[in-house]
Scaffold this active site. Structure first.
Site, PDB file in Angstrom:
ATOM      1  N   HIS A 198      46.594 -65.058 -22.774  1.00  9.17           N
ATOM      2  CA  HIS A 198      46.959 -66.350 -22.197  1.00  9.17           C
ATOM      3  C   HIS A 198      45.939 -66.656 -21.096  1.00  9.17           C
ATOM      4  CE1 HIS A 198      50.800 -64.572 -23.544  1.00  9.17           C
ATOM      5  NE2 HIS A 198      51.234 -65.805 -23.744  1.00  9.17           N
ATOM      6  N   ASP A 255      46.641 -64.893 -17.891  1.00  7.20           N
ATOM      7  CA  ASP A 255      46.480 -63.433 -17.910  1.00  7.20           C
ATOM      8  C   ASP A 255      45.142 -63.033 -17.303  1.00  7.20           C
ATOM      9  OD1 ASP A 255      48.822 -63.308 -19.436  1.00  7.20           O
ATOM     10  OD2 ASP A 255      47.725 -63.228 -21.329  1.00  7.20           O
ATOM     11  N   GLU A 265      56.028 -63.216 -35.216  1.00  5.63           N
ATOM     12  CA  GLU A 265      56.317 -62.010 -34.446  1.00  5.63           C
ATOM     13  C   GLU A 265      57.574 -61.336 -34.976  1.00  5.63           C
ATOM     14  OE1 GLU A 265      57.850 -60.870 -30.012  1.00  5.63           O
ATOM     15  OE2 GLU A 265      56.103 -62.187 -30.129  1.00  5.63           O
ATOM     16  N   HIS A 269      60.727 -61.749 -32.791  1.00  5.96           N
ATOM     17  CA  HIS A 269      61.279 -63.098 -32.860  1.00  5.96           C
ATOM     18  C   HIS A 269      62.084 -63.286 -34.138  1.00  5.96           C
ATOM     19  CE1 HIS A 269      58.016 -64.818 -29.929  1.00  5.96           C
ATOM     20  NE2 HIS A 269      58.771 -63.871 -29.394  1.00  5.96           N
ATOM     21  N   ASP A 300      52.121 -61.157 -34.769  1.00  8.38           N
ATOM     22  CA  ASP A 300      52.312 -60.419 -33.528  1.00  8.38           C
ATOM     23  C   ASP A 300      53.089 -59.161 -33.888  1.00  8.38           C
ATOM     24  OD1 ASP A 300      50.911 -62.023 -31.852  1.00  8.38           O
ATOM     25  OD2 ASP A 300      52.591 -62.604 -30.585  1.00  8.38           O
ATOM     26  N   ASP A 345      60.099 -56.426 -27.346  1.00  8.90           N
ATOM     27  CA  ASP A 345      58.652 -56.239 -27.553  1.00  8.90           C
ATOM     28  C   ASP A 345      58.251 -54.766 -27.583  1.00  8.90           C
ATOM     29  OD1 ASP A 345      58.081 -58.900 -27.805  1.00  8.90           O
ATOM     30  OD2 ASP A 345      57.470 -59.196 -25.729  1.00  8.90           O
ATOM     31  N   ASP A 400      51.592 -57.513 -29.663  1.00 12.70           N
ATOM     32  CA  ASP A 400      52.369 -58.177 -28.608  1.00 12.70           C
ATOM     33  C   ASP A 400      53.526 -57.244 -28.269  1.00 12.70           C
ATOM     34  OD1 ASP A 400      53.668 -59.810 -26.882  1.00 12.70           O
ATOM     35  OD2 ASP A 400      53.999 -61.451 -28.283  1.00 12.70           O
TER      36      ASP A 400
END
Length: 445
Positions: free
Chosen positions: A107, A110, A274, A277, A302, A315, A345
């Site tokens: 990001h 980040d 992901e 998710h 991800d 995660d 991720d």
């Protein structure tokens, strides 16, 4: 102050370059299954898996959670501000080298801290992007994707592109504009849009249609600007059903694909899916991959896993061989991920606070997907499930079934057929047999 590129600080000093030693190795800092040059099918593992390290979990996370303070004190954390940002770049490229990963992702916030104004923030970003670009010149690592953090700063309390405040929409647009310029500058193979706070908590104060329309307008502006500056990377949307909002607009693969088609954006976007998710959405990871794959929207992954006993985004690093096998089964049938990859991720647990834990975690995830790749390839090579599925749907290959598939049947002809064939015989789905076969392949391949 962080050192210059000619006088680097050494990080991860207890870790040598991680090498493949085979499944008999007891070395915790070696790959047991991931051999980057091993040919699986017609490509090397490195080409098939396209691993990526996530900058946020690996270099900025400190173990803070809602119940306690930071537990992770990294060697680079002795710096602050821009010096910290520069030190993280040094640490990142050293870890990329030691793990021999081909990609990374980040990001915008980040890699560089926000300033007091957008202009100052962009200036900070320019400094670090230049530094990353310099490091990339002497490294084999590439940028898988970058994205904009439009959820941490309080300005995004009501969302970004779906905010009720037009000033926030404008700020978000400026941030993504800069993100696309960064993507072009660093040669990002993709650009990701994650919903962040794009959703709502209650309909009592929400104009849902306006928010969705504005989200589509924002996406179209992104497409237009990428074309304007000549950025040709793949656009990806990452679905998530909830957290931080109660109802995220990009709930799952099916919802997101529907949104793209509704607004005429389907030719510009694919999905970054992901695993965790999918769990939050009440789906298996392979379900999400299959839904995207069969509709031509599978773009990137991800790579992580969630805890089905918990209701939030944990995660965790992916270590479930069933999940990695079935994920690679879908990816191989997709012909790979194209410009996408397997981005970790994932974060080490709060109690895993030593720097070596970061290496152990990535080794575990890379080995799990390497194993999954080999098993999935063998399953497809042997047509284990394909033959069974072909047989299960054999009634649609001729007779009335073929008429249905070819569009020659209607309710009149189907009624006549049903009246003449009142005895219907079904066959077993054989789920238990299939799961036993899957177990056998995972254990023996």
């Amino acid at each position: 102050m962080a050192q210059s590129s000619t006088n680097k600080v050494s990080y991860f000093e207890s870790v040598n370059k991680v090498l493949y030693e085979g499944k008999g190795s007891k070395n915790p800092l070696a790959f047991k299954y991931y051999n980057p040059e091993e040919i699986v099918g017609d490509k090397t593992m490195k080409e098939q898996l396209r691993f990526s390290i996530a900058y946020w979990h690996t270099f900025t996370a400190d173990g803070t959670d809602p119940f306690g303070a930071a537990t992770m004190q990294r060697a680079w954390d002795k710096y602050d501000g821009m010096d910290l940002a520069k030190a993280r770049v040094e640490a990142a490229f050293q870890l990329f080298e030691k793990l021999n990963v081909p990609f990374f992702a980040f990001h915008d916030r980040d890699i560089a801290p926000e300033g007091s104004t957008l202009r100052e923030t962009n200036k900070n970003l320019d400094v670090i992007v230049t530094m990353i670009k310099d490091y990339m010149k002497t490294s084999n690592v590439k940028l898988l994707w970058n994205t904009a953090n439009m959820f941490t700063n309080p300005r995004f309390v009501h969302g970004a592109a779906t905010s009720c405040n037009a000033d926030v929409f404008a700020y978000a647009a400026a941030q993504v504009k800069k993100g696309l310029e960064t993507a072009k500058e660093l040669g990002a193979e993709n650009y990701v849009f994650w919903g962040g706070r794009e959703g709502y908590d209650t309909l009592l104060n929400t104009n849902l249609k306006l928010e969705l329309d504005n989200l589509a307008r924002f996406m179209q502006m992104s497409v237009d600007y990428a074309k304007e500056i000549g950025y040709t990377g793949q656009f990806l949307i990452e679905p998530k059903p909830k957290e931080p909002t109660t109802h995220q607009y990009d709930t799952d693969a099916a919802t997101t694909i529907s949104f793209l088609r509704q607004y005429g954006l389907e030719n510009h976007f694919k999905l970054n899916l992901e695993a965790n998710h999918a769990t939050l959405a009440g789906h298996t990871f392979e379900h999400e991959l299959r839904v995207a794959r069969v509709q031509g929207f599978l773009g990137s992954v991800d790579a992580n896993q969630g805890n089905p006993l918990l209701g939030w985004d944990t995660d965790e690093f992916p270590t479930n061989l069933y999940s990695t096998t079935l994920a690679m089964y879908e990816i191989l049938q997709n012909g790979g991920l194209g410009s996408g990859g397997l981005n970790f991720d994932a974060k080490v647990r709060r109690a895993s606070f030593e720097e070596e834990d970061l290496v152990y975690a990535h080794i575990a995830g890379m080995d799990a997907f390497a194993r999954g790749l080999k098993v999935a390839h063998k399953l497809l090579e042997d047509r284990v499930f394909e033959n069974i599925i072909d047989e299960r749907y054999h009634s649609f290959r001729d007779g009335i079934g073929l008429e249905i598939v070819e569009g020659r049947a209607n309710f009149h002809t189907l009624e006549q057929y049903a009246l003449q064939n009142s005895i219907i015989k079904n066959q077993s789905g054989k789920q238990e047999r299939l799961k036993a076969i899957l177990n056998q392949y995972i254990l023996e391949v």
